[in-house]
Design an enzyme around this catalytic site. Structure first.
Site, PDB file in Angstrom:
ATOM      1  N   SER A 143       0.802  -1.252   0.064  1.00  0.00           N
ATOM      2  CA  SER A 143       0.018   0.119  -0.174  1.00  0.00           C
ATOM      3  C   SER A 143       1.011   1.219   0.023  1.00  0.00           C
ATOM      4  O   SER A 143       1.983   1.217   0.518  1.00  0.00           O
ATOM      5  CB  SER A 143      -1.060  -0.008   1.313  1.00  0.00           C
ATOM      6  OG  SER A 143      -1.668   1.184   1.293  1.00  0.00           O
ATOM      7  N   TYR A 156      -1.641  -0.523   9.907  1.00  0.00           N
ATOM      8  CA  TYR A 156      -1.514  -0.635   8.455  1.00  0.00           C
ATOM      9  C   TYR A 156      -0.346  -0.235   8.026  1.00  0.00           C
ATOM     10  O   TYR A 156       0.511  -0.903   7.199  1.00  0.00           O
ATOM     11  CB  TYR A 156      -2.635  -0.160   7.790  1.00  0.00           C
ATOM     12  CG  TYR A 156      -2.953  -0.734   6.660  1.00  0.00           C
ATOM     13  CD1 TYR A 156      -3.383  -2.050   6.479  1.00  0.00           C
ATOM     14  CD2 TYR A 156      -3.189   0.073   5.494  1.00  0.00           C
ATOM     15  CE1 TYR A 156      -3.837  -2.607   5.463  1.00  0.00           C
ATOM     16  CE2 TYR A 156      -3.430  -0.620   4.164  1.00  0.00           C
ATOM     17  CZ  TYR A 156      -3.774  -1.980   4.332  1.00  0.00           C
ATOM     18  OH  TYR A 156      -4.215  -2.535   3.111  1.00  0.00           O
TER      19      TYR A 156
END
Length: 252
Positions: A143, A156
């Site tokens: 990501s 994350y």
């Protein structure tokens, strides 16, 4: 000569977390390029529905329901699937909490799903490729958050940064076996998981100014890069993290 038509005929690709969202689009793209695609997810019913939908589109897909964090189940599934040429580590969990609310054990659980499970599958697939003396492709789905920091979403950022580090290390380890390892780093995509944000007018206004293209990514726009990295045209690309983010990570 390499086939720059991006055909993957004769290759088997396993895409984890492919019952819906970006994983589904990656699987669809690989199958459209003539790969035999193995879909994965924890819900057999959902996976069967996705497989049926893709078969109705004329694509060659099979379903392999298993939890990537269950090592024994993952090993059994790989044995049943047979030789894998392309592995797409797409499964990932998210816990949108900041440092004050996220205890360390919860961070460890996310690490197990996002990083350790990807490592285990990569290791087994790479061992099989080396034993067969075959080149291969491992594609990790990271990501843009792995390169950026975001308050209130600490886990994350940490696990995706770790996945990018794993990508570079495995590329170095597996290069002598002609196995390439790369990361695809999505930005803001209009998937089911982001439905609430897609409906948020304030977020839409922010997105128009924060990204070069000024819009959400369409889920199908992730597939092209994955097909490219899986094929012969990308045979000299390894250890890279490539953003698919409409310019979010490069726009100031």
């Amino acid at each position: 000569m390499a086939d720059f038509g991006f055909r993957l005929t004769g290759r088997t690709a396993l895409v984890t977390g492919s019952a819906r969202g970006l994983g589904l689009e990656m699987a669809r793209g690989l199958a459209a390029a003539d790969a035999r695609v193995i879909l994965n997810g924890r819900d057999p019913k959902a996976l069967s529905g996705t497989a049926g939908m893709l078969r109705d589109e004329g694509l060659t897909v099979e379903a392999a329901p298993f939890d990537v964090t269950d090592a024994a189940a993952a090993r059994r599934a790989l044995d049943a699937i047979g030789p894998v040429d392309v592995l797409v580590n797409n499964v990932g969990r998210r816990d949108r909490r900041g440092m004050d609310a996220l205890p360390a054990p919860d961070l460890i659980r996310l690490f197990e799903t996002n990083v350790a499970a990807s490592y285990a599958l990569s290791r087994w697939v790479a061992q099989g490729l080396a034993q067969r003396n075959r080149p291969g492709r491992i594609i990790n789905v990271s990501s843009v958050i792995g390169r950026l920091g975001r308050a209130g979403d600490v886990a994350y950022s940490v696990v995706k940064a770790a996945l990018d580090g794993l990508t570079r290390t495995l590329a170095a380890e597996l290069g002598p076996h002609a196995i390439t390892v790369n990361s695809v780093a999505p930005g803001t995509f209009a998937t089911e998981a982001n439905a609430a944000l897609v409906a948020d007018d304030d977020f839409a206004r922010w997105l128009r100014t924060r990204t070069a293209l000024g819009r959400w990514g369409r889920p199908e726009e992730i597939a092209g890069l994955v097909v490219f990295l899986a094929g012969d045209a990308a045979s000299f690309i390894t250890g890279q993290t490539i953003a698919v983010d409409g310019g979010l990570s490069s726009t100031f």
